[in-house]
Motif scaffolding. Structure first.
Motif, PDB file in Angstrom:
ATOM      1  N   GLN A 189       0.859  -1.134  -0.049  1.00 29.10           N
ATOM      2  CA  GLN A 189       0.087   0.053  -0.053  1.00 29.10           C
ATOM      3  C   GLN A 189       0.944   1.369  -0.052  1.00 29.10           C
ATOM      4  OE1 GLN A 189      -3.276  -0.277  -0.498  1.00 29.10           O
ATOM      5  NE2 GLN A 189      -3.542  -2.453   0.241  1.00 29.10           N
ATOM      6  N   ALA A 236      -5.173   2.906   3.992  1.00 27.27           N
ATOM      7  CA  ALA A 236      -4.689   1.664   4.403  1.00 27.27           C
ATOM      8  C   ALA A 236      -3.562   1.332   4.517  1.00 27.27           C
ATOM      9  CB  ALA A 236      -5.513   0.567   3.502  1.00 27.27           C
ATOM     10  N   PRO A 269      -8.077  -0.198  -1.769  1.00 25.14           N
ATOM     11  CA  PRO A 269      -6.631  -1.040  -1.162  1.00 25.14           C
ATOM     12  C   PRO A 269      -6.784  -2.711  -1.416  1.00 25.14           C
ATOM     13  CG  PRO A 269      -7.784  -0.490   0.735  1.00 25.14           C
ATOM     14  CD  PRO A 269      -8.451   0.179  -0.499  1.00 25.14           C
ATOM     15  N   ASP A 270      -7.968  -3.280  -2.034  1.00 26.49           N
ATOM     16  CA  ASP A 270      -8.187  -4.518  -1.968  1.00 26.49           C
ATOM     17  C   ASP A 270      -7.046  -5.431  -2.793  1.00 26.49           C
ATOM     18  OD1 ASP A 270      -9.293  -7.021  -2.320  1.00 26.49           O
ATOM     19  OD2 ASP A 270     -10.217  -6.538  -4.199  1.00 26.49           O
ATOM     20  N   ASP A 271      -6.338  -6.119  -2.027  1.00 25.40           N
ATOM     21  CA  ASP A 271      -5.214  -7.020  -2.735  1.00 25.40           C
ATOM     22  C   ASP A 271      -5.326  -8.559  -2.732  1.00 25.40           C
ATOM     23  OD1 ASP A 271      -4.988  -7.332  -0.071  1.00 25.40           O
ATOM     24  OD2 ASP A 271      -3.052  -6.682  -0.031  1.00 25.40           O
ATOM     25  N   GLN A 326      -8.085 -11.417   4.544  1.00 30.01           N
ATOM     26  CA  GLN A 326      -8.666 -11.073   3.272  1.00 30.01           C
ATOM     27  C   GLN A 326     -10.210 -11.049   3.369  1.00 30.01           C
ATOM     28  OE1 GLN A 326      -7.287  -9.508   0.881  1.00 30.01           O
ATOM     29  NE2 GLN A 326      -5.256  -9.971   0.962  1.00 30.01           N
ATOM     30  N   ALA A 357     -11.267  -8.067   5.563  1.00 34.57           N
ATOM     31  CA  ALA A 357     -11.144  -6.891   4.813  1.00 34.57           C
ATOM     32  C   ALA A 357     -12.553  -6.435   3.761  1.00 34.57           C
ATOM     33  CB  ALA A 357      -9.989  -6.797   3.867  1.00 34.57           C
ATOM     34  N   ARG A 362     -11.731  -2.345   7.829  1.00 36.03           N
ATOM     35  CA  ARG A 362     -11.086  -2.642   6.610  1.00 36.03           C
ATOM     36  C   ARG A 362      -9.396  -2.180   7.002  1.00 36.03           C
ATOM     37  NH1 ARG A 362     -12.705  -0.966   1.011  1.00 36.03           N
ATOM     38  NH2 ARG A 362     -11.601  -3.062   0.492  1.00 36.03           N
ATOM     39  N   LYS A 363      -9.390  -1.179   7.743  1.00 40.49           N
ATOM     40  CA  LYS A 363      -7.917  -0.728   7.904  1.00 40.49           C
ATOM     41  C   LYS A 363      -7.380  -1.670   8.962  1.00 40.49           C
ATOM     42  CE  LYS A 363      -4.411   2.242   8.353  1.00 40.49           C
ATOM     43  NZ  LYS A 363      -3.478   1.634   9.156  1.00 40.49           N
ATOM     44  N   TYR A 377      -6.432  -4.790   6.859  1.00 40.17           N
ATOM     45  CA  TYR A 377      -4.964  -4.117   5.898  1.00 40.17           C
ATOM     46  C   TYR A 377      -3.794  -4.300   6.578  1.00 40.17           C
ATOM     47  CZ  TYR A 377      -8.294  -4.389   2.002  1.00 40.17           C
ATOM     48  OH  TYR A 377      -9.176  -4.778   1.061  1.00 40.17           O
ATOM     49  N   ILE A 399      -2.808  -7.564   6.919  1.00 42.67           N
ATOM     50  CA  ILE A 399      -2.354  -8.241   5.621  1.00 42.67           C
ATOM     51  C   ILE A 399      -1.060  -7.687   5.150  1.00 42.67           C
ATOM     52  CG2 ILE A 399      -3.076  -7.928   3.064  1.00 42.67           C
ATOM     53  CD1 ILE A 399      -5.761  -8.290   3.950  1.00 42.67           C
ATOM     54  N   GLN A 400      -0.569  -6.573   5.273  1.00 44.80           N
ATOM     55  CA  GLN A 400       0.639  -6.062   5.160  1.00 44.80           C
ATOM     56  C   GLN A 400       1.617  -6.762   5.994  1.00 44.80           C
ATOM     57  OE1 GLN A 400       0.372  -1.472   4.154  1.00 44.80           O
ATOM     58  NE2 GLN A 400      -1.894  -2.281   5.096  1.00 44.80           N
TER      59      GLN A 400
END
Length: 546
Positions: free
Chosen positions: A338, A344, A452-454, A482, A485, A494-495, A498, A501-502
């Motif tokens: 990101q 995010a 930011p969806d990955d 995921q 999110a 969602r934050k 993420y 996720i990061q």
């Protein structure tokens, strides 16, 4: 497939939303309008499209050409954050009732009076068909992210289309026939509805859209000629024609720009910024985009299936040197997928500061020992890998060679291999190098979209041909984060997802993010109305003039 900065470009790192962080025109004796053809815009691109059918789009040049001829439901303005209705009349939200209270029904109201370039009216049936084409397993689409989450589509009238979801999908409005993840435009049901699949049909070379320009002809290997659509629903474009020229060498592109044989060099490599900003008669528009240069690691291939090896590789790469040498000051080091200006972004992920010694230490802890030639070995086999890139991109070529040198210093033997971009980035059905995982390491770029969806990059069920998880990374913890999110339309939950996720991406290193760059879009100063959004430069092409 489809983009901050230090020193003079530091404003690109700010949390503001401006896409263009500065315009610069070099001085000199060359008259800015020398060689200009009034009403005709000539664009230089590095790679030839594989198809002009938006359903089959896989990389940014295809997306650029698609948006000249086709429209989305929703688009993003040049400020990089404002959602703008395109074929829809408004942006669905929970506040205006476009998104139902349970988050499972999304309703779009469509514009009246829009016609396809053959004169047939555009209706909700075209939207429904476009979705059906995206989820048709016979079509060589790049990803079905979001589209596969749709249970059914209703068309109660010609100007209303209703999507019913299987479960909440938070980035729906930003993703479905919009400009996040893998942007896809609406295609005509009355032309394409009769085909079993859309992979090899005349439409792919001579498409019919609702957009401001019509494809007049495609001379393979040379150029695509588009002419103004006088019946475009927003009004006739200001330009008479656009010529998209395929020039697979960036030095040749720059020479054409310098002599005004072309008016626009699409997405030059960051390392060209220093040259372009001092080129007489050329204007540089710094176009901020959520595009990272990354190195993919094929986790299906030993020894890259070993996370310790992947972490060692991360330590072995000197990101600061890559940024300093090859971006002309137009990039910042990346530790996450990101960008720093995203809501995010997690600034606290694990970082891998350059250290060949640390890389060797991790490998030795993992059972690797240095041979007489300095290359690490295990079980008598050397730690030998191949790093791939697309041949047209000068920056990626330089980065791949630098990475080869970095890894050699850490005891890893690396060979460099290049592929033409239309093969490197092709879809799974087209036999793409990335999509079919025919690589060890790959230096590439990724435009993330405005959401930011990955999950298409990292979820277990998103390996090609379903999604774009080119590394084949799979983690139960990642899948759970995921899902979290995607399950809320509110930024708060969602934050939190993420952030996790990061942290997982940084820990497990299926991809090593190298930098976030600003595209130094280079244009003829006579080219007016150029206002690129972070995802697509041609979103407002009807306003262009020269």
């Amino acid at each position: 497939m489809r983009r901050l900065t230090i020193g003079a470009l530091a404003c690109a790192l700010a949390l503001g939303a401006c896409t263009k962080v500065g315009d610069q025109t070099a001085g000199g004796t060359t008259a800015p309008n020398a060689g200009t053809v009034p009403g005709e815009l000539r664009v230089a691109v590095q790679r030839e499209p594989n198809s002009l059918n938006p359903i089959l789009s896989a990389f940014t040049i295809e997306g650029f050409v698609n948006r000249l001829s086709f429209d989305n439901l929703i688009e993003v303005a040049g400020d990089g954050k404002t959602l703008v209705p395109d074929l829809a009349t408004d942006v669905p939200t929970t506040q205006n009732g476009g998104i139902s209270k349970d988050g499972l029904t999304i309703t779009y109201h469509l514009r009246h009076g829009v016609k396809w370039q053959d004169g047939v009216p555009f209706t909700s049936k075209d939207v429904k068909f476009s979705w059906q084409a995206m989820v048709n397993p016979n079509n060589n689409v790049n990803t079905t992210v979001g589209y596969a989450d749709i249970k059914s589509v209703d068309t109660p009238s010609d100007d209303v289309v209703v999507f019913h979801l299987k479960q909440k999908f938070a980035p729906f409005v930003n993703t479905i026939f919009a400009e996040s993840d893998n942007p896809i435009c609406i295609v005509p049901e009355h032309i394409l509805g009769k085909f079993h699949d859309l992979n090899r049909i005349p439409f792919n070379e001579q498409p019919i859209g609702t957009g401001p320009f019509k494809v007049a002809r495609w001379v393979r290997g040379d150029h695509i000629e588009l002419v103004a659509n006088p019946d475009y629903w927003r009004g006739a474009p200001k330009l008479k024609s656009i010529i998209v020229r395929m020039i697979p060498d960036e030095n040749t592109e720059m020479n054409a720009l310098r002599s005004h044989d072309v008016d626009f060099m699409l997405e030059p490599s960051p390392n060209l910024y220093t040259t372009l900003k001092t080129m007489p008669g050329v204007k540089v528009v710094l176009d901020r985009s959520p595009q990272a240069l990354w190195m993919l690691m094929n986790t299906t291939r030993p020894p890259l299936n070993d996370v310790q090896v992947r972490r060692a590789i991360a330590y072995a790469i000197d990101k600061a040197a890559l940024v300093d040498k090859f971006t002309g000051g137009s990039a910042s080091i990346a530790w996450s997928d990101q960008p720093a200006y995203s809501w995010a972004y997690n600034p606290h992920v694990t970082q891998y500061p350059y250290s060949a010694a640390k890389a060797k230490q991790l490998l030795e802890q993992d059972g690797w020992t240095p041979g007489a030639d300095g290359i690490m070995r295990k079980g008598g086999k050397p730690l030998s890998l191949q790093v791939s890139y697309n041949s047209e991109n000068a920056t990626r070529r330089l980065a791949a060679v630098e990475i080869q040198s970095n890894l050699h210093d850490a005891g890893i033997d690396v060979q460099v291999k290049s592929y033409p971009g239309n093969l490197f980035f092709a879809t799974y059905g087209q036999g793409g190098i990335l999509s079919t995982a025919k690589y060890d390491l790959a230096v590439s770029g990724w435009v993330a979209g405005i959401d930011p969806d990955d999950h298409s990059l990292y979820a277990c069920d998103q390996t090609p041909p379903t999604g774009t998880n080119y590394t084949h990374y799979c983690s139960k913890e990642m899948d759970a984060d995921q899902r979290a999110a995607l399950a809320s339309y509110d930024e708060g939950p969602r934050k939190a997802a993420y952030d996790k996720i990061q942290e997982l991406i940084a820990s497990d290193q299926p991809t090593d993010y190298l930098w976030f760059a600003v595209f130094p879009q280079a244009i003829n100063p006579a080219f007016q109305g150029f206002d690129p959004n972070p995802i697509n430069e041609s979103w407002n092409a009807w306003q262009w003039s020269i």
